[in-house]
Design a protein around this motif. Structure first.
Motif, mmCIF file in Angstrom:
data_model
loop_
_atom_site.group_PDB
_atom_site.id
_atom_site.type_symbol
_atom_site.label_atom_id
_atom_site.label_comp_id
_atom_site.label_asym_id
_atom_site.label_seq_id
_atom_site.Cartn_x
_atom_site.Cartn_y
_atom_site.Cartn_z
ATOM 1 N N THR A 186 0.829 -1.205 0.000
ATOM 2 C CA THR A 186 0.000 0.000 0.000
ATOM 3 C C THR A 186 0.859 1.248 0.000
ATOM 4 N N SER A 187 1.908 1.247 0.808
ATOM 5 C CA SER A 187 2.824 2.387 0.859
ATOM 6 C C SER A 187 3.449 2.646 -0.509
ATOM 7 N N ASN A 188 3.855 1.576 -1.181
ATOM 8 C CA ASN A 188 4.434 1.726 -2.521
ATOM 9 C C ASN A 188 3.406 2.249 -3.513
ATOM 10 N N ALA A 189 2.199 1.711 -3.445
ATOM 11 C CA ALA A 189 1.137 2.174 -4.345
ATOM 12 C C ALA A 189 0.860 3.655 -4.131
ATOM 13 N N LEU A 190 0.833 4.076 -2.882
ATOM 14 C CA LEU A 190 0.579 5.486 -2.589
ATOM 15 C C LEU A 190 1.700 6.373 -3.118
ATOM 16 N N ALA A 191 2.927 5.912 -3.011
ATOM 17 C CA ALA A 191 4.054 6.680 -3.545
ATOM 18 C C ALA A 191 3.939 6.844 -5.060
ATOM 19 N N LEU A 192 3.524 5.788 -5.750
ATOM 20 C CA LEU A 192 3.344 5.860 -7.205
ATOM 21 C C LEU A 192 2.163 6.756 -7.559
ATOM 22 N N ILE A 193 1.109 6.706 -6.744
ATOM 23 C CA ILE A 193 -0.044 7.585 -6.944
ATOM 24 C C ILE A 193 0.379 9.036 -6.781
ATOM 25 N N ASN A 194 1.123 9.331 -5.721
ATOM 26 C CA ASN A 194 1.589 10.692 -5.484
ATOM 27 C C ASN A 194 2.470 11.194 -6.619
ATOM 28 N N SER A 195 3.327 10.313 -7.128
ATOM 29 C CA SER A 195 4.195 10.692 -8.232
ATOM 30 C C SER A 195 3.388 10.987 -9.497
ATOM 31 N N TYR A 196 2.398 10.149 -9.765
ATOM 32 C CA TYR A 196 1.530 10.360 -10.920
ATOM 33 C C TYR A 196 0.768 11.671 -10.793
ATOM 34 N N ALA A 197 0.239 11.925 -9.610
ATOM 35 C CA ALA A 197 -0.529 13.143 -9.387
ATOM 36 C C ALA A 197 0.325 14.397 -9.544
ATOM 37 N N SER A 198 1.545 14.350 -9.019
ATOM 38 C CA SER A 198 2.399 15.534 -9.048
ATOM 39 C C SER A 198 3.018 15.791 -10.418
ATOM 40 N N SER A 199 3.120 14.764 -11.234
ATOM 41 C CA SER A 199 3.744 14.921 -12.563
ATOM 42 C C SER A 199 2.749 15.328 -13.635
ATOM 43 N N HIS A 200 1.449 15.287 -13.314
ATOM 44 C CA HIS A 200 0.419 15.581 -14.315
ATOM 45 C C HIS A 200 0.365 17.076 -14.592
ATOM 46 N N THR A 201 0.247 17.418 -15.865
ATOM 47 C CA THR A 201 0.076 18.813 -16.269
ATOM 48 C C THR A 201 -1.123 18.910 -17.176
ATOM 49 N N ASN A 202 -1.829 20.011 -17.072
ATOM 50 C CA ASN A 202 -3.004 20.222 -17.919
ATOM 51 C C ASN A 202 -2.574 20.469 -19.364
#
Length: 202
Positions: A186-202
């Motif tokens: 779960t911790s790893n999944a959350l880290a990947l989620i956070n990375s995906y969220a922070s790298s997204h640009t409109n």
């Protein structure tokens, strides 16, 4: 050793063997991907809390993931959900073992409830990821981050019930083994989620 305690030990040992075999067999049937397919996984996992586990759990899906961060997140969530469902089944079986100490029985019952919550929260997260669009990206990701964070809290709550030396024994050992595994996933999944969220640009 009393007969009741011996029976509990035998049942716990049986559960350990069954679930270990299930987990080990789940990854053994997939083909090993090439290095080019795994480099993206390795790089992505380097920023997680448990990079070895991250790479080991995700690299066998590298052909499907390719270099798609959304597929990476979805796969990480799916792997975590599968492990959490297995742990949920384990806890339910443990709750039916006769001869548990009162505190052990109470701790297991609590784990049944909170791990069940984790299954629901992961299912919601996966369902919500299917609705990610440009206009609602940040709201969806915020919801997913909240739900996956809640899973980590559930894991902590489960293990809190086994706190203290008087709770040491086979029941605590088995519960901890599986809760720690899903907590790390779960911790790893959350880290990947956070990375995906922070790298997204409109």
């Amino acid at each position: 050793m009393e007969a009741g305690s011996l029976l509990v030990c035998v049942l716990i040992a049986t559960l350990i063997l069954e679930f270990s075999a299930h987990i080990n067999s789940s990854s053994a049937t997939r083909p090993v991907p090439s290095n080019t397919n795994t480099q993206y996984i390795r790089t992505s996992c380097s920023n997680t809390t448990y990079p070895r586990l991250c790479y080991h759990s995700l690299s066998i899906y590298a052909r499907e993931i390719k270099t798609n961060p959304k597929l990476l997140v979805n796969t990480a969530l799916s792997i975590t959900l599968k492990a959490t469902k297995s742990t949920s089944r384990l806890m339910k079986r443990m709750s039916r073992i006769h001869g548990l100490k009162p505190r052990e029985a109470a701790a297991v019952v609590d784990c049944v409830e909170v791990v069940g919550d984790s299954v629901y929260e992961l299912q919601r997260s996966i369902a919500e990821m299917a609705h990610v669009r440009g206009s609602n990206f940040y709201q969806v990701m915020a919801d997913v981050q909240t739900w996956v964070s809640a899973v980590l809290t559930d894991d902590d709550t489960c293990m809190d019930g086994f706190a203290g030396d008087p709770m040491n024994g086979n029941v605590k050992t088995l519960a901890r083994r599986h809760i720690v595994k899903i907590s790390h996933l779960t911790s790893n999944a959350l880290a990947l989620i956070n990375s995906y969220a922070s790298s997204h640009t409109n």
